[in-house]
Write a protein that holds these residues in place. Structure first.
Motif, PDB file in Angstrom:
ATOM      1  N   MET A 192      -7.767   1.193  -0.571  1.00 19.64           N
ATOM      2  CA  MET A 192      -8.977   1.862  -0.099  1.00 19.64           C
ATOM      3  C   MET A 192     -10.245   1.360  -0.796  1.00 19.64           C
ATOM      4  SD  MET A 192      -8.643   4.373   2.229  1.00 19.64           S
ATOM      5  CE  MET A 192      -7.593   5.712   2.831  1.00 19.64           C
ATOM      6  N   HIS A 213     -10.078   4.118   7.600  1.00 14.58           N
ATOM      7  CA  HIS A 213     -11.174   4.087   6.619  1.00 14.58           C
ATOM      8  C   HIS A 213     -12.023   2.827   6.797  1.00 14.58           C
ATOM      9  CE1 HIS A 213     -13.275   4.096   2.759  1.00 14.58           C
ATOM     10  NE2 HIS A 213     -12.769   2.899   2.517  1.00 14.58           N
ATOM     11  N   ARG A 242      -4.332   5.777   7.570  1.00 13.40           N
ATOM     12  CA  ARG A 242      -5.590   6.234   6.984  1.00 13.40           C
ATOM     13  C   ARG A 242      -6.375   5.080   6.370  1.00 13.40           C
ATOM     14  NH1 ARG A 242      -2.636  11.214   4.017  1.00 13.40           N
ATOM     15  NH2 ARG A 242      -2.586  12.702   5.763  1.00 13.40           N
TER      16      ARG A 242
END
Length: 556
Positions: free
Chosen positions: A72, A189, A185
């Motif tokens: 991330m 993102h 996810r």
């Protein structure tokens, strides 16, 4: 045109960048986002439709392999998130899409997912990795399979976890729906930040736990569908490049957002030129489901590289070729050196041969991915370990460190090439910008012509044409009413042959580089004569009507 033919990636060329070695703006010896942003005009002049950033995510510092600790976050060595967003903004303003390369078969042992999975009392992500309470020993000394041998003990828990290549990179269990949701996810993102796609590095080496045994995933496309399907509606133009050598066995192979790597393309090209025989290329184009394109106008779902994405493919070619291998490994080089080399070295720095490879690369069916530096004929540094031979600093000029960085040479992430034939003083962007006949200008011209020919996009028909000569490799590309004829001489001597072009009888070949009109194609075989290592690109058009005129392609 159909929805499948309108996906942006099918209409152009991609440019792959190894960030650490591309351009250093912060003067620390490592390439970064600001350096990349400062070179965006150069990338735009290449005419590419997108760039692939090779693994920009946060990794464990001090390790040459850079195992990822957070999917991330970006690696601080490249700069801040603001710096990355500036790259996205400049790229999109120039009409260039941005794809991120992410290894998906493993994480670092410091990744939050793996740390969480250590907790026996937590059900969250516990099954996302392969754990065992005891060491699984080989049944016999000669049966040392990876599933048995690759177990390492975790210092914190005393348990054992399974890995593929390195103990600090535990393998992910793709049978666990929780890890798939976490990966979804991650993609969401980056898509929300306007990233245009992902290359799923290592996707051909996925594993899962099934009936108590670790087994390879035989169809990575299918295993990723719970991840990708929810994203398609919100992000319809995002793409995924799977690092696998074959398409899905299901209807997923028709998905216009998913592509695989045509394993063996680069070795086949090199072998064909080394042997001066078209057979490796004809075999490659006739394998799998590719022969269907000789009959149908349909999307092409594979990418092409001028370096093999898999060392295993090179090893296969090296073993089959024996002493005459197209990819010889020097006995004096380090044992860790893979059989990866750049085009320039494999072609012994022969300019005609390098340009012939580039022509085959840009005209063959598929989505070409230019590796940074190949557009100027960069060499490699064969004495560096691991994959670093092809990760030397980009050679921008004859200045210090090749114009890559103003840091002290010993601070560079990788040393510059010191071989006189390939050094930055001899091969660099600045010098090639000055000459209209340089390799850089020729590559730009080829890409520009390709961008104007719908028949050369990754959609349509193609087929190999009989020439009567083993060194003349000819094929056609067709999309709708647009037809291109591509002819290559793989030999070091002049050759002639007869092409069976009866299916195109009556059309007139227009040579695309010099706008030269050739004689109309007859029903009988068409004579072609070619100089050593030469190539010709034709667009086939109906004859001009009397008193009329037709605008044809000229020089870029």
């Amino acid at each position: 045109m159909s929805e499948q033919s309108q996906i942006w990636i099918q209409q152009g060329v991609l440019y792959e960048i190894y960030l650490r070695s591309f351009s250093d703006a912060t003067k620390d010896g490592v390439g970064d986002f600001r350096g990349l942003a400062s070179r965006m005009d150069y990338i735009a002049r290449l005419g590419v439709k997108g760039i692939i950033l090779n693994c920009p995510f946060q990794s464990f510092s001090g390790n040459m392999r850079h195992p990822l600790v957070d999917w991330m976050r970006l690696d601080p060595v490249f700069g801040t998130l603001s710096d990355f967003l500036m790259v996205l903004e400049k790229a999109h303003a120039a009409g260039i899409r941005v794809i991120l390369s992410l290894p998906v078969n493993a994480t670092s042992d410091r990744h939050a997912w793996f740390v969480e999975s250590k907790n026996r009392s937590s059900r969250y992500l516990r099954k996302s990795f392969f754990w065992s309470d005891r060491l699984k020993l080989a049944q016999a000394p000669d049966k040392d399979t990876p599933e048995v041998a690759n177990w390492a003990q975790d210092d914190d828990t005393g348990q054992y976890y399974w890995y593929q290549d390195h103990k600090d990179e535990p393998a992910i269990n793709y049978a666990d729906p929780e890890i798939l949701e976490e990966i979804r996810r991650v993609f969401e993102h980056w898509f929300n930040l306007d990233v245009d796609g992902f290359r799923l590095a290592g996707s051909g080496r996925l594993h899962r736990m099934r009936k108590g045994e670790i087994e390879p995933v035989d169809d990575p496309f299918r295993i990723f569908q719970p991840v990708l399907d929810p994203l398609k509606k919100s992000f319809p133009d995002r793409v995924f490049l799977f690092e696998v050598g074959s398409p899905s066995r299901s209807e997923l192979r028709k998905d216009p957002r998913q592509y695989y790597h045509l394993s063996g393309f680069f070795p086949s090209v090199i072998s064909a030129i080394r042997s001066e025989n078209k057979e490796p290329l004809e075999q490659l184009m006739g394998e799998g489901g590719r022969e269907i394109h000789a009959r149908k106008d349909c999307p092409i779902h594979w990418t092409l590289d001028l370096r093999e994405r898999s060392e295993e493919t090179f090893e296969k070619f090296a073993e089959s070729d024996g002493d005459g291998s197209a990819f010889p490994i020097e006995s004096e080089t380090p044992s860790e050196r893979p059989v990866l080399s750049r085009v320039a070295r494999l072609m012994e720095n022969g300019r005609r041969r390098i340009q012939l490879v580039m022509s085959l690369f840009l005209t063959s069916p598929g989505i070409p991915v230019i590796y940074y530096g190949d557009e100027i004929g960069m060499g490699d540094h064969p004495h560096l370990p691991g994959r670093n031979p092809v990760r030397t600093p980009m050679q921008w000029s004859a200045d210090r460190n090749g114009g890559f960085s103003t840091a002290d040479p010993e601070e560079l992430y990788n040393p510059v090439i010191d071989d006189p034939l390939y050094s930055y003083t001899m091969v660099n962007v600045e010098s090639q910008e000055r000459f209209a006949d340089s390799h850089l200008w020729n590559v730009r011209q080829m890409v520009a012509i390709r961008n104007r020919q719908p028949a050369l996009y990754s959609h349509g028909q193609f087929g190999v044409l009989e020439s009567g000569h083993p060194s003349i490799y000819a094929f056609f590309r067709r999309s709708g009413n647009d037809v291109c004829l591509l002819i290559h001489n793989l030999s070091k001597v002049s050759v002639c042959g007869y092409l069976d072009l009866s299916d195109f009888a009556g059309l007139v070949p227009h040579e695309l580089f010099g706008n030269t009109v050739f004689p109309r194609i007859p029903l009988h075989p068409y004579l072609v004569t070619m100089t050593p290592y030469s190539f010709i690109w034709f667009r086939l058009l109906p004859p001009a009507k009397p008193g009329g005129s037709r605008k044809t392609e000229g020089r870029s």
